[in-house]
Each structure stands twice: as structure tokens, then as C-alpha cells.
Design an enzyme around this catalytic site. Structure first.
Site, PDB file in Angstrom:
ATOM      1  N   LYS A  15      32.129  29.737  42.889  1.00 49.27           N
ATOM      2  CA  LYS A  15      32.076  29.793  41.419  1.00 49.27           C
ATOM      3  C   LYS A  15      33.003  30.919  40.987  1.00 49.27           C
ATOM      4  O   LYS A  15      33.150  31.907  41.719  1.00 49.27           O
ATOM      5  CB  LYS A  15      30.626  30.129  41.054  1.00 49.27           C
ATOM      6  CG  LYS A  15      30.313  30.176  39.610  1.00 49.27           C
ATOM      7  CD  LYS A  15      28.812  30.405  39.423  1.00 49.27           C
ATOM      8  CE  LYS A  15      28.490  30.344  37.955  1.00 49.27           C
ATOM      9  NZ  LYS A  15      27.070  30.548  37.702  1.00 49.27           N
ATOM     10  N   VAL A  16      33.608  30.794  39.831  1.00 47.22           N
ATOM     11  CA  VAL A  16      34.517  31.848  39.361  1.00 47.22           C
ATOM     12  C   VAL A  16      33.695  33.017  38.834  1.00 47.22           C
ATOM     13  O   VAL A  16      32.854  32.849  37.961  1.00 47.22           O
ATOM     14  CB  VAL A  16      35.428  31.328  38.227  1.00 47.22           C
ATOM     15  CG1 VAL A  16      36.326  32.446  37.721  1.00 47.22           C
ATOM     16  CG2 VAL A  16      36.257  30.155  38.710  1.00 47.22           C
ATOM     17  N   SER A  17      33.930  34.198  39.382  1.00 45.01           N
ATOM     18  CA  SER A  17      33.243  35.397  38.889  1.00 45.01           C
ATOM     19  C   SER A  17      34.238  36.534  38.731  1.00 45.01           C
ATOM     20  O   SER A  17      34.940  36.897  39.681  1.00 45.01           O
ATOM     21  CB  SER A  17      32.129  35.812  39.863  1.00 45.01           C
ATOM     22  OG  SER A  17      31.774  37.165  39.652  1.00 45.01           O
ATOM     23  N   ILE A  58      28.991  29.693  30.551  1.00 45.23           N
ATOM     24  CA  ILE A  58      29.061  30.824  31.494  1.00 45.23           C
ATOM     25  C   ILE A  58      27.711  31.543  31.628  1.00 45.23           C
ATOM     26  O   ILE A  58      27.249  31.800  32.735  1.00 45.23           O
ATOM     27  CB  ILE A  58      30.146  31.848  31.068  1.00 45.23           C
ATOM     28  CG1 ILE A  58      31.474  31.151  30.767  1.00 45.23           C
ATOM     29  CG2 ILE A  58      30.299  32.946  32.125  1.00 45.23           C
ATOM     30  CD1 ILE A  58      32.278  30.677  31.929  1.00 45.23           C
ATOM     31  N   ASP A 101      33.083  35.774  25.813  1.00 42.35           N
ATOM     32  CA  ASP A 101      32.988  37.016  25.037  1.00 42.35           C
ATOM     33  C   ASP A 101      33.441  36.843  23.584  1.00 42.35           C
ATOM     34  O   ASP A 101      33.341  37.786  22.798  1.00 42.35           O
ATOM     35  CB  ASP A 101      33.813  38.130  25.703  1.00 42.35           C
ATOM     36  CG  ASP A 101      33.112  38.699  26.923  1.00 42.35           C
ATOM     37  OD1 ASP A 101      31.943  38.348  27.156  1.00 42.35           O
ATOM     38  OD2 ASP A 101      33.737  39.500  27.652  1.00 42.35           O
ATOM     39  N   ARG A 140      29.402  50.464  22.607  1.00 46.40           N
ATOM     40  CA  ARG A 140      29.726  50.265  24.021  1.00 46.40           C
ATOM     41  C   ARG A 140      31.121  49.676  24.178  1.00 46.40           C
ATOM     42  O   ARG A 140      31.794  49.958  25.167  1.00 46.40           O
ATOM     43  CB  ARG A 140      28.715  49.302  24.659  1.00 46.40           C
ATOM     44  CG  ARG A 140      27.351  49.898  24.909  1.00 46.40           C
ATOM     45  CD  ARG A 140      26.529  48.931  25.726  1.00 46.40           C
ATOM     46  NE  ARG A 140      27.391  48.307  26.728  1.00 46.40           N
ATOM     47  CZ  ARG A 140      27.301  47.048  27.124  1.00 46.40           C
ATOM     48  NH1 ARG A 140      26.389  46.255  26.621  1.00 46.40           N
ATOM     49  NH2 ARG A 140      28.120  46.564  28.039  1.00 46.40           N
ATOM     50  N   LYS A 191      38.341  47.273  27.355  1.00 45.86           N
ATOM     51  CA  LYS A 191      37.167  47.806  28.063  1.00 45.86           C
ATOM     52  C   LYS A 191      37.048  47.185  29.457  1.00 45.86           C
ATOM     53  O   LYS A 191      36.829  47.888  30.444  1.00 45.86           O
ATOM     54  CB  LYS A 191      35.893  47.495  27.265  1.00 45.86           C
ATOM     55  CG  LYS A 191      34.624  47.778  28.040  1.00 45.86           C
ATOM     56  CD  LYS A 191      33.378  47.480  27.249  1.00 45.86           C
ATOM     57  CE  LYS A 191      32.848  46.072  27.406  1.00 45.86           C
ATOM     58  NZ  LYS A 191      32.188  45.786  28.680  1.00 45.86           N
ATOM     59  N   ASN A 192      37.208  45.861  29.535  1.00 51.98           N
ATOM     60  CA  ASN A 192      36.945  45.190  30.804  1.00 51.98           C
ATOM     61  C   ASN A 192      38.030  45.411  31.852  1.00 51.98           C
ATOM     62  O   ASN A 192      37.885  44.989  33.004  1.00 51.98           O
ATOM     63  CB  ASN A 192      36.740  43.685  30.577  1.00 51.98           C
ATOM     64  CG  ASN A 192      35.382  43.401  29.957  1.00 51.98           C
ATOM     65  OD1 ASN A 192      34.592  44.317  29.744  1.00 51.98           O
ATOM     66  ND2 ASN A 192      35.123  42.139  29.662  1.00 51.98           N
ATOM     67  N   ARG A 197      22.432  37.013  35.584  1.00 57.72           N
ATOM     68  CA  ARG A 197      23.616  37.656  36.164  1.00 57.72           C
ATOM     69  C   ARG A 197      23.391  38.197  37.578  1.00 57.72           C
ATOM     70  O   ARG A 197      23.355  39.410  37.804  1.00 57.72           O
ATOM     71  CB  ARG A 197      24.105  38.769  35.239  1.00 57.72           C
ATOM     72  CG  ARG A 197      24.554  38.238  33.895  1.00 57.72           C
ATOM     73  CD  ARG A 197      25.012  39.311  32.978  1.00 57.72           C
ATOM     74  NE  ARG A 197      26.443  39.530  32.999  1.00 57.72           N
ATOM     75  CZ  ARG A 197      27.068  40.378  32.199  1.00 57.72           C
ATOM     76  NH1 ARG A 197      26.396  41.086  31.356  1.00 57.72           N
ATOM     77  NH2 ARG A 197      28.360  40.537  32.261  1.00 57.72           N
TER      78      ARG A 197
END
Ligand code: UD1
Length: 431
Positions: A172-174, A339, A317, A409, A22-23, A131
């Protein structure tokens, strides 16, 4: 609203095919906005989030076509779709659509890069934390965009001559901000360097696709990405990589129930850390030719201590799924969520089944219990809901999960995949 009914206590045995991620599917679909040509995506999972993004992209003018099933093709194998953004007819992504799925905010990058303007609703609150999108906006500003926020919308405008390359250092890691800058930089003038880029395999998948579309990208899979933008990108054919979160979820489910399952098509290198943790809990994990084999036949579930981290660390996740497994460990485990600040909503629901979990700030202490007992529970977000499925499979008696649209989803044919391996799981449609 549909519910899922689980009769717990059965082992899982067999083969589970792993779907496209999905991601990766979502940003890959969004990448179709970058070109007038057709982007063909293979192995696209059938998910509510994918369907929602089709609607959102349709609003911008993307033409969407799905290939029919080929003879002999399994009913659950991923689809091949064709996305063509010949003309962008609308550069606004309205609140009604963006608020339903956070990743749709990422359309801002290709709209801005190709059309010079974009008006995209702020994604708003989310069950797992605040977020924010400050890092996304930082990146776009450094590529030359003027950004204003008005009435809940981000109004972005490219400078005369279009976006230009920049040297961006993320504090920051995003994942999302890395996707966004990557997509925009592919159509920006000159070179963009992203330092402290997210290294999730889905970023690599999108980068690989952009390379096929004509962009030049170095450092794929590392935290420094170097992108040479192009005036125009072309169409391409790309296969969505397997879903490592779905893989991990089923792997934890097998460790929880006992049994022996091969996760067909899974790639162990994408979830090495999670598989190591799984092995520490006492499950056996083997890389096999077509995927990953997980088995546990008797023996205690050993407690572990884990901290979620950006890739290659333990993924947030999979935090809820691991917690479900550890509720029955022979001892006390500790999970620290670094996170998202509010990603513990499954704790209360797991407690309804008899789990003994104590929360203190970002840390959950899980004292293993001898038995879980089935109960009605409520799904709260995507990954939390699937942790309740795992707990229900372990519990004695019947567990009913309400609000399963969260599961739809992000998990393709969850009940079918599990019931084919012997789980007592069914969907009850009430609508
Ligand atoms: C993506 C994944 C999601 C996963 C998450 C972390 C998709 C569609 N979603 O979400 O499943 O849980 O990565 O692996 O791929 N942050 C900021 N400012 C920003 C952006 C993020 O402070 O502008 C913070 C977030 O609040 C969070 C952290 O950075 O604390 C990581 O978020 P990010 O990696 O951006 O997650 P998403 O891309 O939203």
C-alpha cells in the site's frame, strides 16, 4: 485557549506568501540525526509541529540554532536553522513526546541506522483514523532489523554489521513508511529498492536532501526508489519546498470568497490535480512567474465529484477545504475519502453553519446551499480546522473557531496572511 473570530462575506485580494512545507520540514529535520555534521535547512516554517520536533530531537542530542532575521527580510519569511547531531545521547523517543505528533515516530529510522538500536513509542490513536505503522516495521525488518513491541514501544535492533539493503515492495502507498525506509536505507549497506513508494513531492524533497548528504538515490519522483547506502553521511544545506497544502487551502479560500490572489512562491506542478478540480468549480487558475494566481469574480461555484488518492491524485489533506467550498455550489457534489477512514469530522461543524452534507461510509454528498450563516464551531484536526476558516469566510455574520491550536500545528500566520488580503479574521487570546 485562543479562538479565531471571522466576519464572513469579504472577498480576498492581494498576495499571499507560501511557507515552507510542514510535511517536508519534519522528515528533513529528522534526517539531521543521520550525520555528525550540520544540516542547514532554509525556509523552515514557524509552526507548532516544528517546535515540538525541535524538542524531540533535542532529547536525542541534536543541537539547534536559528539564524537571526537579515536586514530587509520579511517578518514572515521562513527561517534558516542549523541542526547538528554530533552525538546521539538517547535512542529512546518517549510516549509523552511521540504521542503529540505522529511524524516523530519516524526518528526510529535514523536512530536505528546510525546507533543500531532505537526504542520509540507507538504513535497511538489519531483523530483521523487508526493509522497503523505495520508498513514502517515491514520495511525496517526487511533492512535486517529485529523488531519487538513491548509496553507500547517499538524496540528495534540492527543486525551485527548494521542494516543492509533490501528489495521492499509495499502493499500500500504510505508517505510515512516511504520516508522511514528512505532514511534508514541511506545509511544501510548496499542497495535498497522501494517499490510502490509514495511519490508525494515532500518525499522527493527529502531524497534530494539525502543526495546532498552523500546518498545515491535514483528514481526520485517515481514509485520505484533505488538507494545506495553510505557508511556515513555529511552535512548539507537544503531549502524546504513550498507547502502545496497551504497553497491549495488559500486557492480554495479565494474560490470560496471570490477575489483575486497570487500565491507567491507556490509551485503548480505539486498540486496539479487539486488545481484542475478548482478550475472545474469555476475558479480561474493561472501559473504566473512567481507562483499561482487564483481568481473568481461572480459566477456560480460548480459542483464536482472527487476521490482522494495518493500523489499525484487529489490529496486527502485538501479534502476538507474542498468540501467547505462545495457547500455553496450550485448543485450536488460527491467526495470519496479513500486514504483515512475517519476524516469527516468537519462535516458536523460545517453543518452548524448551514451546510447540507450527507455521509455514507467513505462518501460525502454535498448539496450546495444558497447561504452559510456564522456560528461557533470547534476545530478537530489540522486540515478540518482550516476548512472551517474557509466556511467562515463565506458565511454571513460571525463564526468563532475554538481549539485553534490545531491550526497552529500546520499553518504559519494564517490570520495575518488572510487579513492582509481583506478577510475579516482575528485571533482572540483568552489565555
Ligand atoms: C502523511 C502526511 C499527512 C497526509 C498523509 C497522506 C506527514 C507528516 N503527514 O501522513 O498529512 O494526510 O501522509 O497523504 O507527511 N498505513 C498503514 N500502515 C502503515 C502506514 C500507513 O496501513 O504502516 C495507512 C494509513 O492508515 C492510511 C494510508 O496508509 O490509510 C496512508 O497513510 P500514510 O501515507 O502513511 O500517512 P502518514 O505518513 O501518516
Amino acid at each position: 485557549m485562543d479562538r479565531i473570530r471571522i466576519v464572513g462575506g469579504k472577498q480576498l485580494n492581494g498576495i499571499i506568501p507560501i511557507s515552507g512545507a510542514k510535511n517536508a520540514a519534519l522528515p528533513l529535520m529528522i534526517a539531521s540525526l543521520l550525520t555528525k555534521d550540520t544540516l542547514t535547512l532554509e525556509n523552515l516554517p514557524r509552526l507548532a509541529d516544528v517546535a515540538m520536533l525541535v524538542r524531540i530531537l533535542g532529547n536525542h542530542g541534536v543541537d539547534y540554532m536559528v539564524d537571526g532575521r537579515r536586514p530587509g527580510e520579511a517578518p514572515n519569511s521562513g527561517r534558516t536553522v542549523h541542526l547538528t547531531a554530533k552525538e546521539i545521547v538517547d535512542t529512546t523517543a518517549p510516549y509523552e513526546l511521540v504521542s503529540k505528533m505522529r511524524a516523530s515516530f519516524w526518528v526510529i529510522a535514523p536512530l536505528l541506522a546510525r546507533m543500531g538500536v532505537a526504542k520509540v513509542s507507538l504513535p497511538g490513536g489519531c483523530a483521523i483514523g487508526t493509522r497503523p505503522v505495520d508498513l514502517h516495521l515491514q520495511g525496517l525488518k526487511e533492512l535486517g532489523a529485529e523488531i519487538e513491541i513491548e509496553g507500547g514501544y517499538v524496540l528495534a535492533k540492527a543486525p551485527k554489521g548494521g542494516l543492509h539493503g533490501a528489495h521492499i515492495v509495499f502493499p500500500k502507498v504510505s508517505v510515512g513508511a516511504t520516508h522511514n525506509v528512505l532514511l534508514a536505507a541511506a545509511l544501510a549497506k548496499g542497495e535498497t529498492v522501494i517499490e510502490n513508494a509514495a511519490r508525494e513531492p515532500e518525499i522527493g524533497d527529502v531524497a534530494d536532501c539525502l543526495v546532498k548528504m552523500g546518498a545515491k538515490i535514483d528514481g526520485i519522483g517515481t514509485s520505484v526508489l533505488r538507494i545506495q547506502g553510505r557508511d556515513r553521511l555529511e552535512g548539507a544545506v537544503h531549502t524546504v519546498l513550498p507547502d502545496r497544502i497551504e497553497t491549495g487551502t488559500f486557492a480554495f479560500a479565494v474560490a470560496a470568497t471570490g477575489g483575486d490572489v497570487t500565491l507567491d512562491g507556490a509551485k503548480a506542478v505539486h498540486l496539479k490535480n487539486a488545481l484542475d478540480v478548482l478550475a472545474q468549480t469555476g475558479a480561474k487558475v493561472e501559473e504566473v512567474a512567481n507562483g499561482i494566481r487564483v481568481y473568481r469574480n461572480g459566477g456560480a461555484i460548480e459542483p464536482v465529484s472527487v476521490e482522494t488518492q495518493p500523489f499525484p491524485g487529489f490529496p486527502t489533506d485538501l479534502q476538507a477545504q474542498l468540501m467547505a467550498l462545495l457547500t455553496r455550489a450550485a448543485g450536488t457534489s460527491v467526495i470519496r475519502e479513500t486514504i483515512f477512514e475517519n476524516r469527516f469530522m468537519h462535516v458536523q461543524e460545517l453543518a452548524r453553519l448551514g451546510a447540507d452534507i450527507h455521509l455514507h461510509g467513505d462518501t460525502a454528498t454535498i448539496k450546495g446551499v444558497k447561504v452559510l450563516k456564522g456560528a461557533p464551531v470547534m476545530a478537530t484536526d489540522l486540515r478540518a480546522s482550516v476548512s472551517l476558516v474557509i466556511a467562515g469566510l463565506m458565511a454571513e455574520g460571525v463564526t468563532t473557531i475554538n481549539r485553534v491550536y490545531h491550526l497552529d500545528r500546520g499553518f504559519e500566520q494564517l490570520e495575518q496572511k488572510l487579513s492582509r488580503c481583506g478577510a475579516g479574521i482575528e485571533r482572540i487570546s483568552t489565555g
